[in-house]
Scaffold this active site. Sequence first.
Site, PDB file in Angstrom:
ATOM      1  N   GLU A  54       0.826  -1.202   0.000  1.00 39.72           N
ATOM      2  CA  GLU A  54       0.000   0.000   0.000  1.00 39.72           C
ATOM      3  C   GLU A  54       0.866   1.261   0.000  1.00 39.72           C
ATOM      4  OE1 GLU A  54      -2.034  -2.878   2.989  1.00 39.72           O
ATOM      5  OE2 GLU A  54      -0.063  -2.597   2.050  1.00 39.72           O
ATOM      6  N   CYS A  86      -0.017   0.415   7.839  1.00 39.04           N
ATOM      7  CA  CYS A  86      -0.482   0.860   6.528  1.00 39.04           C
ATOM      8  C   CYS A  86      -1.812   1.601   6.630  1.00 39.04           C
ATOM      9  CB  CYS A  86      -0.617  -0.334   5.582  1.00 39.04           C
ATOM     10  SG  CYS A  86       0.973  -1.032   5.079  1.00 39.04           S
ATOM     11  N   ARG A 186      10.807 -24.840  -5.745  1.00 36.54           N
ATOM     12  CA  ARG A 186      11.789 -24.783  -4.662  1.00 36.54           C
ATOM     13  C   ARG A 186      12.027 -23.340  -4.226  1.00 36.54           C
ATOM     14  NH1 ARG A 186      16.557 -28.936  -6.798  1.00 36.54           N
ATOM     15  NH2 ARG A 186      15.373 -30.885  -6.552  1.00 36.54           N
ATOM     16  N   LEU A 206      19.076 -30.462  -4.039  1.00 38.32           N
ATOM     17  CA  LEU A 206      17.871 -29.781  -3.542  1.00 38.32           C
ATOM     18  C   LEU A 206      18.059 -28.267  -3.477  1.00 38.32           C
ATOM     19  CD1 LEU A 206      16.746 -32.214  -0.680  1.00 38.32           C
ATOM     20  CD2 LEU A 206      16.178 -32.291  -3.118  1.00 38.32           C
ATOM     21  N   GLU A 258       9.746 -33.611  -1.620  1.00 39.53           N
ATOM     22  CA  GLU A 258      10.095 -34.162  -2.927  1.00 39.53           C
ATOM     23  C   GLU A 258      10.251 -35.682  -2.913  1.00 39.53           C
ATOM     24  OE1 GLU A 258      12.481 -32.664  -5.970  1.00 39.53           O
ATOM     25  OE2 GLU A 258      12.565 -30.625  -5.197  1.00 39.53           O
TER      26      GLU A 258
END
Length: 331
Positions: A54, A86, A186, A206, A258
């Site tokens: 914002e 905000c 990932r 990974l 995974e």
Amino acid sequence: MNDIDQQSMREAVHVAASAQLTCRPNPWVGAVLVAVDGRRFSGFTQPVGQAHAEVQALRAAGDAARGATMYVTLEPCNHVGRTPPCTDALIAAGVSRVVVAVQDPDVRVAGSGIARLRDAGLHVDVGVGADDVNEQLAPYLHHRRTGRPFVVLKLAMTIDGYIAAKSGAGGWITGPAARRRVHELRAASDAILVGAGTVRADDPQLTVRDAPGTSPRRIVLGRAPSDARVRPCTEWGGSLTDLLDTLGNEGVLQLMVEGGASVAAQFHAAGLIDRYVFHIAPAVMGGSDAVPAFAGDTAATLADVWRGRTISTQQLGDDVEVVIAPERSPS
């Protein structure tokens, strides 16, 4: 709600996508300000400690914010954290209307931002574009509601449901486009998990290599060999629920699982998966003795078959991605 509201919120959702890889653990929020004269200004959440969506849009608009309508994907914050509220910025800028897609379940907000704006005389509408934002912000919303990370299971398989040959020999089931997509998943995750058996068989890294973004924290169920490429990693020997509680307390919003087949089956049987991402190759293993996507016994009857709902599909080269949510998932 009108066509302009819908269009503007879709734009805010599009803008928010720019923030997901850079602003976590904060929510990736998009904002679009439409001035009285029709000019449009946008912003998205900056890295931690910097401006929220914002404020970014208000800065871009300047004096044009007075009397304008602000479209924001998540309820504006109403507390002092690393940045001021905000809500105060919106009120001070003279915005007359705020359209919010989704209320923030964080206990520090939880409707107080909407109430603050209304008390200050701003007109606030809630719910425009909620379905899209609930999906886009699913990891954040799930974490704030449950205290646990949003669990995404990714499996690459042949069209007849196998993830590896019976010999266990390595190799790719899916093509380059699907593998790039895995790196995107990932990068969108704070942590990634595999079983020790997968580490011993495949020695995966990974890491994120073929997409923008940073590599997630690596977690191994069991013990990883001392020379495994997955190191440094967290080795876990306790229950999955305790793991999720621990990771949630440590600020992990999304956990990507995974594999392999045994790990996938454990998470599935415990009802801990929030999104199933299947990458299906136009390949047939044949027979019945290769490695299935999920280890263990199959459903006894069709009445016992687990069923979810399809969230999305897309073609990735010759492969197809199918994303499925469990029926019980609120996210």
